[in-house]
Design an enzyme around this catalytic site. Structure first.
Site, PDB file in Angstrom:
ATOM      1  N   LYS A 183      -4.107   0.702 -13.888  1.00 44.53           N
ATOM      2  CA  LYS A 183      -2.815   0.462 -14.528  1.00 44.53           C
ATOM      3  C   LYS A 183      -2.709  -1.008 -14.971  1.00 44.53           C
ATOM      4  CE  LYS A 183       2.136   0.672 -13.658  1.00 44.53           C
ATOM      5  NZ  LYS A 183       3.214   1.064 -12.773  1.00 44.53           N
ATOM      6  N   GLU A 196     -11.245  -4.512  -7.062  1.00 49.56           N
ATOM      7  CA  GLU A 196     -12.262  -3.504  -6.782  1.00 49.56           C
ATOM      8  C   GLU A 196     -12.709  -2.815  -8.067  1.00 49.56           C
ATOM      9  OE1 GLU A 196      -9.425  -3.871  -5.225  1.00 49.56           O
ATOM     10  OE2 GLU A 196      -9.624  -3.624  -3.059  1.00 49.56           O
ATOM     11  N   GLY A 240       1.648   3.814  -9.901  1.00 49.90           N
ATOM     12  CA  GLY A 240       0.223   4.117  -9.686  1.00 49.90           C
ATOM     13  C   GLY A 240       0.005   5.424  -8.943  1.00 49.90           C
ATOM     14  N   ARG A 241       0.743   5.620  -7.847  1.00 51.95           N
ATOM     15  CA  ARG A 241       0.502   6.819  -7.018  1.00 51.95           C
ATOM     16  C   ARG A 241       1.141   8.062  -7.621  1.00 51.95           C
ATOM     17  NH1 ARG A 241       3.198   2.790  -4.775  1.00 51.95           N
ATOM     18  NH2 ARG A 241       5.390   3.011  -4.241  1.00 51.95           N
ATOM     19  N   GLU A 280       2.625   4.533   0.952  1.00 46.45           N
ATOM     20  CA  GLU A 280       2.841   3.385   0.052  1.00 46.45           C
ATOM     21  C   GLU A 280       4.254   3.445  -0.536  1.00 46.45           C
ATOM     22  OE1 GLU A 280       0.633   2.342  -3.838  1.00 46.45           O
ATOM     23  OE2 GLU A 280      -0.599   1.350  -2.339  1.00 46.45           O
ATOM     24  N   HIS A 301     -11.227  21.898  15.579  1.00 47.97           N
ATOM     25  CA  HIS A 301     -12.291  21.520  16.521  1.00 47.97           C
ATOM     26  C   HIS A 301     -12.380  20.014  16.680  1.00 47.97           C
ATOM     27  CE1 HIS A 301     -13.863  25.608  16.927  1.00 47.97           C
ATOM     28  NE2 HIS A 301     -13.405  25.749  15.690  1.00 47.97           N
ATOM     29  N   LYS A 350      -4.384  -9.210  -0.575  1.00 44.45           N
ATOM     30  CA  LYS A 350      -5.086  -9.538  -1.827  1.00 44.45           C
ATOM     31  C   LYS A 350      -5.115 -11.052  -2.026  1.00 44.45           C
ATOM     32  CE  LYS A 350      -3.552  -5.467  -4.478  1.00 44.45           C
ATOM     33  NZ  LYS A 350      -2.767  -5.029  -5.617  1.00 44.45           N
TER      34      LYS A 350
HETATM   35  O1  F6P Z   1      -3.038  -0.697  -3.596  1.00 43.74           O
HETATM   36  C1  F6P Z   1      -2.107  -1.204  -4.444  1.00 43.74           C
HETATM   37  C2  F6P Z   1      -2.146  -0.624  -5.813  1.00 43.74           C
HETATM   38  O2  F6P Z   1      -1.357  -1.417  -6.610  1.00 43.74           O
HETATM   39  C3  F6P Z   1      -1.698   0.841  -5.872  1.00 43.74           C
HETATM   40  O3  F6P Z   1      -0.337   0.981  -5.901  1.00 43.74           O
HETATM   41  C4  F6P Z   1      -2.371   1.296  -7.114  1.00 43.74           C
HETATM   42  O4  F6P Z   1      -2.398   2.683  -7.205  1.00 43.74           O
HETATM   43  C5  F6P Z   1      -3.732   0.665  -6.939  1.00 43.74           C
HETATM   44  O5  F6P Z   1      -3.460  -0.592  -6.355  1.00 43.74           O
HETATM   45  C6  F6P Z   1      -4.554   0.519  -8.176  1.00 43.74           C
HETATM   46  O6  F6P Z   1      -3.906  -0.263  -9.137  1.00 43.74           O
HETATM   47  P1  F6P Z   1      -4.391  -0.291 -10.630  1.00 43.74           P
HETATM   48  O7  F6P Z   1      -4.268   1.062 -11.202  1.00 43.74           O
HETATM   49  O8  F6P Z   1      -3.497  -1.291 -11.302  1.00 43.74           O
HETATM   50  O9  F6P Z   1      -5.827  -0.748 -10.645  1.00 43.74           O
END
Ligand code: F6P
Length: 562
Positions: free
Chosen positions: A205, A211, A266-267, A352, A383, A511
């Site tokens: 987003k 990452e 995002g979620r 979240e 189990h 972060k």
């Molecule tokens: O973990 C925090 C967060 O901002 C989430 O809310 C989001 O889904 C994720 O990182 C990834 O963010 P982006 O889509 O901006 O890379």
């Protein structure tokens, strides 16, 4: 806190004390219609919430609680596009993404319906070209593999849906998900791939997520080692983002960018172009069916009176245990192997969203705002951790999600699976009392002393609540509805607790600190500016790093580039 001082909250506190000793066994014995009263059939989904520690009065009070916080008004504000995400001053309109086009709703001067329709058309076109093979790679071959690089909401939703609906895949493309910054994730994925036939989706987003950008750069490097020419990137990399300039900076052709908008959290974003990997893997029609199922649940949530409203009831039951029984976790047990990523998806969605320590006005809350969500598919979980569900001192409510039809009707497997599922909810509800254990042991020939010794270990207290969610079958439509059901459940709870379910400031501190530690790890100086624990951990890694990678230079430029 207004909520804690409200009359309905106090009534619920007293009511809990009154019914605490009631056993669900007794409630079922006294009321032959308990299931009829406490279950809802909605299309191809059924919710059985009769195995909960509730009476009619409990539900009345919980519904009063919902009314006291103006749940219906707040629900309507969300659907109408009001800026209910107050700390980011944003509307919350993932529901608009699945609404059939042609409605009129404007946000930030944009006509949502046509904006969304445009992006869906772009996704459809991409799917058609990639799936049919008219989209060619740099050596003229068709794509065989799609790699979604994203994390959090840009990974969990699409990955969960792709896994859940694997039987619906058209089979022309394989899909892979890379999320973890651990180099193992991308390395192991790339080992299986051919750069000539691989399409990467960089899904972020913000397009600033460490990452995702680091994995994307590694994917780009891997690709260029084979393709050599940067102009080939356009045939193998697409981006899904709200951040056009960062996408272009990364080197992705603007024509290969699928946009979405700030008002999609995002979620909550799998319904947007973040769902491109789903659409490519399953075909656009399946993706559309997923949206249709979610829309049907939106309509149910929007229009059904509270007492028959599935997300409302689930939300209230969660509040009942979380706040009045001090229960701190909630298990989700899908009796379907295809739903194996569903609990992981729900963890982000729920925790979240509502894991907040202050209400919307910034006041510290004095009550729990959400349980820990966890789970694994049945029967594996039986189990592993069901011992604790059955006999731990504290109870943990659980949702059992069960498709009636198997996609792999192999011999007796599905009958055995479902027998186990129903047996577990029965056992959790009924338990086994001392008298029953005694009779069983005596019948098995144990003497009096052995019976007394073994008895406490073999007693099951029961009275452990479960919801069972039956689906006629797991398909794009029912999965869409199921996900939307949980989204709205989380919304309901956020409204009761008065928190902002749509921001996530709690992920920021880690972060920021990582940004400071990263250069220290690569530096030549011993680190001494943190607490003794953090210093020691950083230095332990620095030393190991120098031994393991004597020639390592800081070459990654993530924090410089972004
Ligand atoms: O973990 C925090 C967060 O901002 C989430 O809310 C989001 O889904 C994720 O990182 C990834 O963010 P982006 O889509 O901006 O890379």
């Amino acid at each position: 806190m207004a909520l804690l001082r409200s009359a309905v909250w106090s009534a619920l506190v007293s009511h809990k004390q009154e019914i605490e000793k009631l056993h669900m066994r007794q409630l079922f014995q006294e009321d032959a219609n308990r299931f009829e009263r406490l279950s809802i059939r909605w299309g191809s989904l059924m919710l059985d919430y009769s195995k909960n520690r509730i009476t009619s009065r409990s539900m009345e009070l919980l519904l009063d609680l919902a009314r006291s916080v103006e749940l219906e008004k707040k629900r309507d504000e969300m659907f109408a596009g009001e800026a209910i995400n107050s700390t980011e001053n944003r509307a919350v309109l993932h529901t608009a993404l699945r609404r059939p086009s042609g409605y009129s709703l404007e946000v930030d001067g944009l006509d949502l319906s046509s904006e969304i329709a445009d992006v869906l058309a772009q996704m459809k076109d991409c799917c058609e070209r990639v799936i049919s093979g008219t989209w060619k790679g740099y050596t003229g071959k068709r794509m065989t593999d799609v790699v979604n690089i994203g994390i959090g909401g840009s990974d969990l939703g699409p990955c969960m849906v792709a896994e859940a609906l694997r039987p619906f895949a058209h089979g022309h493309l394989q899909v892979h998900f890379v999320s973890n910054i651990d180099g193992t994730h991308i390395s192991e994925t790339l080992k299986k791939l051919d750069p000539e036939t691989t399409l990467f989706i960089i899904a972020s987003k913000t397009f600033t997520t460490q990452e995702t950008l680091t994995n994307a750069m590694s994917a780009r490097d891997w690709f260029l080692t084979h393709a050599a020419d940067k102009s080939h990137i356009a045939k193998h990399f697409v981006a899904v983002s709200t951040n056009r300039s960062k996408v272009v900076e990364f080197g992705i052709d603007e024509a290969n960018m699928f946009r979405f908008w700030d008002w999609v959290g995002g979620r909550y974003s799998l319904w947007s172009s973040i769902g491109l990997s789903i659409a490519l893997f399953l075909g656009f029609e399946c993706f559309q069916e997923l949206l249709n199922g979610a829309y049907a649940m939106d309509e149910h949530f929007r229009k059904e009176p509270l007492e028959g409203n599935i997300p409302v009831l689930l939300g209230l039951l969660g509040v009942w245990y979380n706040n009045f029984f001090d229960v701190q976790s909630h298990a989700v047990i899908p009796y379907d192997q295809y739903l194996h990523r569903f609990p992981a998806f729900l963890q982000q969605l729920d925790m979240e969203s509502n894991g907040k320590r202050v209400d919307k006005q910034g006041n510290t809350v004095e009550y729990a705002t959400g349980p820990v969500i966890w789970g694994e598919p049945g029967t594996n979980s039986q189990h592993a951790f069901f011992q604790l569900l059955h006999q731990s001192p504290n109870f943990i409510p659980a949702d059992f999600i069960v498709p009636l039809k198997s996609r792999n009707p192999l011999g007796e497997h599905h009958d055995i699976l479902l027998a186990n599922c129903f047996a577990q909810t029965e056992a959790l509800m009924k338990g086994k009392n001392e008298q029953e254990v005694r009779q069983e042991l005596e019948a098995a020939g144990y003497n009096a002393s052995e019976v007394n010794t073994l008895m406490p270990h073999k007693v099951f207290p029961g009275n452990r609540p479960t919801n069972t969610i039956l689906l006629d079958e797991l398909n794009p439509y029912t999965l869409g509805a199921l996900i939307a059901m949980y989204e709205h459940k989380v919304f309901v709870q956020g409204i009761i607790w008065g928190v902002n379910s749509f921001d996530q400031w709690g992920v920021e501190l880690g972060k920021q600190l990582a940004k400071a530690i990263y250069p220290e790890i690569q530096g030549i100086e011993r680190v001494s500016c943190h607490d003794s624990s953090t210093n020691a951990l950083i230095n332990a890694y620095r030393e190991a790093r120098m031994k393991n990678l004597p020639d390592a230079n800081p070459q990654l430029s993530f924090f410089d580039e972004i």
